[in-house]
Design an enzyme around this catalytic site. Sequence first.
Site, mmCIF file in Angstrom:
data_model
loop_
_atom_site.group_PDB
_atom_site.id
_atom_site.type_symbol
_atom_site.label_atom_id
_atom_site.label_comp_id
_atom_site.label_asym_id
_atom_site.label_seq_id
_atom_site.Cartn_x
_atom_site.Cartn_y
_atom_site.Cartn_z
ATOM 1 N N CYS A 1 0.909 -1.088 0.192
ATOM 2 C CA CYS A 1 0.393 -0.004 0.160
ATOM 3 C C CYS A 1 0.398 1.126 -0.021
ATOM 4 O O CYS A 1 1.115 1.234 -0.945
ATOM 5 C CB CYS A 1 -0.696 0.238 1.309
ATOM 6 S SG CYS A 1 -1.839 1.024 0.495
ATOM 7 N N HIS B 1 -3.553 -4.411 0.576
ATOM 8 C CA HIS B 1 -2.630 -4.808 2.386
ATOM 9 C C HIS B 1 -2.865 -7.009 1.996
ATOM 10 O O HIS B 1 -4.183 -7.788 1.989
ATOM 11 C CB HIS B 1 -3.629 -4.941 2.959
ATOM 12 C CG HIS B 1 -3.222 -3.314 3.085
ATOM 13 N ND1 HIS B 1 -2.898 -3.103 3.712
ATOM 14 C CD2 HIS B 1 -4.079 -1.774 2.854
ATOM 15 C CE1 HIS B 1 -2.423 -1.505 3.885
ATOM 16 N NE2 HIS B 1 -3.686 -0.944 3.178
ATOM 17 N N GLU C 1 -1.640 -9.167 3.358
ATOM 18 C CA GLU C 1 -1.410 -9.262 4.708
ATOM 19 C C GLU C 1 -2.620 -9.257 4.937
ATOM 20 O O GLU C 1 -2.556 -10.698 5.612
ATOM 21 C CB GLU C 1 -0.665 -8.835 5.838
ATOM 22 C CG GLU C 1 -1.161 -7.901 5.559
ATOM 23 C CD GLU C 1 -0.886 -6.384 4.697
ATOM 24 O OE1 GLU C 1 -1.013 -6.646 3.433
ATOM 25 O OE2 GLU C 1 -1.447 -4.821 4.963
HETATM 26 N N1 GLN Z 1 -1.714 6.621 2.966
HETATM 27 C C1 GLN Z 1 -2.353 6.221 1.199
HETATM 28 C C2 GLN Z 1 -3.032 5.865 0.962
HETATM 29 O O1 GLN Z 1 -4.179 6.845 1.434
HETATM 30 C C3 GLN Z 1 -1.973 4.326 2.226
HETATM 31 C C4 GLN Z 1 -2.990 4.219 2.222
HETATM 32 C C5 GLN Z 1 -2.158 2.710 3.152
HETATM 33 O O2 GLN Z 1 -0.816 2.420 3.427
HETATM 34 N N2 GLN Z 1 -3.113 2.150 4.023
HETATM 35 O O3 GLN Z 1 -3.478 5.982 -0.594
#
Ligand code: GLN
Length: 560
Positions: free
Chosen positions: A410, A535, A537
């Site tokens: 992410c 994600h 995970e």
């Molecule tokens: N801050 C980034 C976004 O909002 C990544 C978010 C995250 O890592 N969950 O796109």
Amino acid sequence: MVRKEDLANKTPDEFFSSFPEGYISNKTKYIIVTGSVISGVGKGTFTSSLCNLLKWNGLKVHPIKFDGYLNYDAGTLNPFRHGEVFVLDDGTECDLDLGSYERMTNQNLTKDNYLTSGKIFKNIVDKERAGLYLGRDVQFVPHVSGEIKHFIRRCALNYNPDIVIVEVGGTVGDLENSYFLEAMRELAYEEKKDNVCFVNVTYILKPGTLGEHKSKAAQLGIRTLMERGIQPNIIVCRSEGLIKDSIKEKISISSNVPIDRVINLHDVDTIYDIPLFLKEKEIDKMILDTLGLKIKENYLIDPNEWKSLVTKINDSNKNITIAITGKYTGVHDSYLSILNAVEHSAPYLNAKINLKWIETTNLNKDNVKEELKNIDGVIVPGGFGERGVEGKIEYIRYCRENKIPFLGLCYGFQMAVIEFARNVCDLKNANTTEIKQTEDPVVYILPEQEEIKDLGGTMRLGGFDMDLKKNTLAFRLYKNNKVRERFRHRYNVNPKYIETLEKNGMIFSGVAPEKKIMQILELKDHPYFLGTQYHAEFTSKPLNPSPIFIGFIEACLNKK
Ligand code: GLN
């Protein structure tokens, strides 16, 4: 939640019923897990392990977590204070226990597995405003407790499990879970004996100054539960080290629970051992006896498969060291799913993982080499905001240039794009607009997010499908050209820069169908340089580990 049509079934006095239409009494069984003495006693781990074990017995389970806080969901909670925000396929942002449930039950959950006080009260106030209570005063009993029972019964009705397992968050005696306990007392009364089994998970203190276990706090905690009208059927004593029988006797006599139903669940090496441990203590048998249930022929989780996983965990001996960067490095719970994904993927490759946590705030070109000495791979996890970001970018540069396996999740994916744009595409001011408005916003807000003002539940959330390009690392790992993964973000790769990034060698191997949202990136001529906008995970499970983590660990082993 209670709907208008359910009010047809109301008691005339209250214009309300906690029985959804079509609900059949005496069909579904319930297990209610409460905690006493301390929070963090391990109720979540116990509950999820119990679900796992019940599935060995062929029983279909529907776990539910109650959380007492007034937040509608976990989406606005700070992971540093509360632990990771877990995301379900339907986009629910929830407590990390739901992650444990999914991993231990090997099944995907939905919003119907998670209930907060915020959700209950919002629902009640919305109904009151709609005039659905028809002039009645709205009260904790029957309306709040009723709403809770209704939620549970609706799950029983809609999902048709053999057992609904409810974990009441917090500790017995907390104001915010008192009405959950009241609802559970009422549920037990209405559903009748043999249909509801209460398990209290308590903690036996061992004060350092005394060096021996003391049961009084546990007795008082259980007593508090009984004062609420709840008689536990089974007591699970968590403790550091084994407790003596005399302690069990004290717990037993003070709680009316026969001593053979007072179980000592002392600290074990890994959470994966717990279903085996519970089996050894025959807790499944006790529960089945209490609820008048029988083992079913076909198991829903194969015990042998689980046991062989545990054996693999114990036997794995190829040591590797993985660094995880991030700003919440002090709190392991903030990255629980990543830790679990690494931990349960490793044994499939006979690997044993040693983790190194790296705070990136003070990291720069001069110390990155030293910090990454003896590291076999780096994970840059998700995150928000500015802190530590330049350090992460420095790590990623180092991994790219020195061929150290890298996995960006992410925010880590977005950082990899920024690093590549700056150092390979020569866009020196490349950045994300999450941090600043810049000449080269290679990562920018998703167009659909631009107008959104509210913070809660508004990100691009939950499971989305993606297409994988053939002849890529991602395709080789997933062995499929269509996959589904879970997201939680507002920003993404700016389509304006895709051509430049690709021309310079970045491969976007996973893309959202019909939308220009880049979901996986990778580089050629590198043992493993892969980022996911999602994600990975969240979908990785012990019996079904994510190919992304398997590939990463394999690359770390090869590097070694
Ligand atoms: N801050 C980034 C976004 O909002 C990544 C978010 C995250 O890592 N969950 O796109």
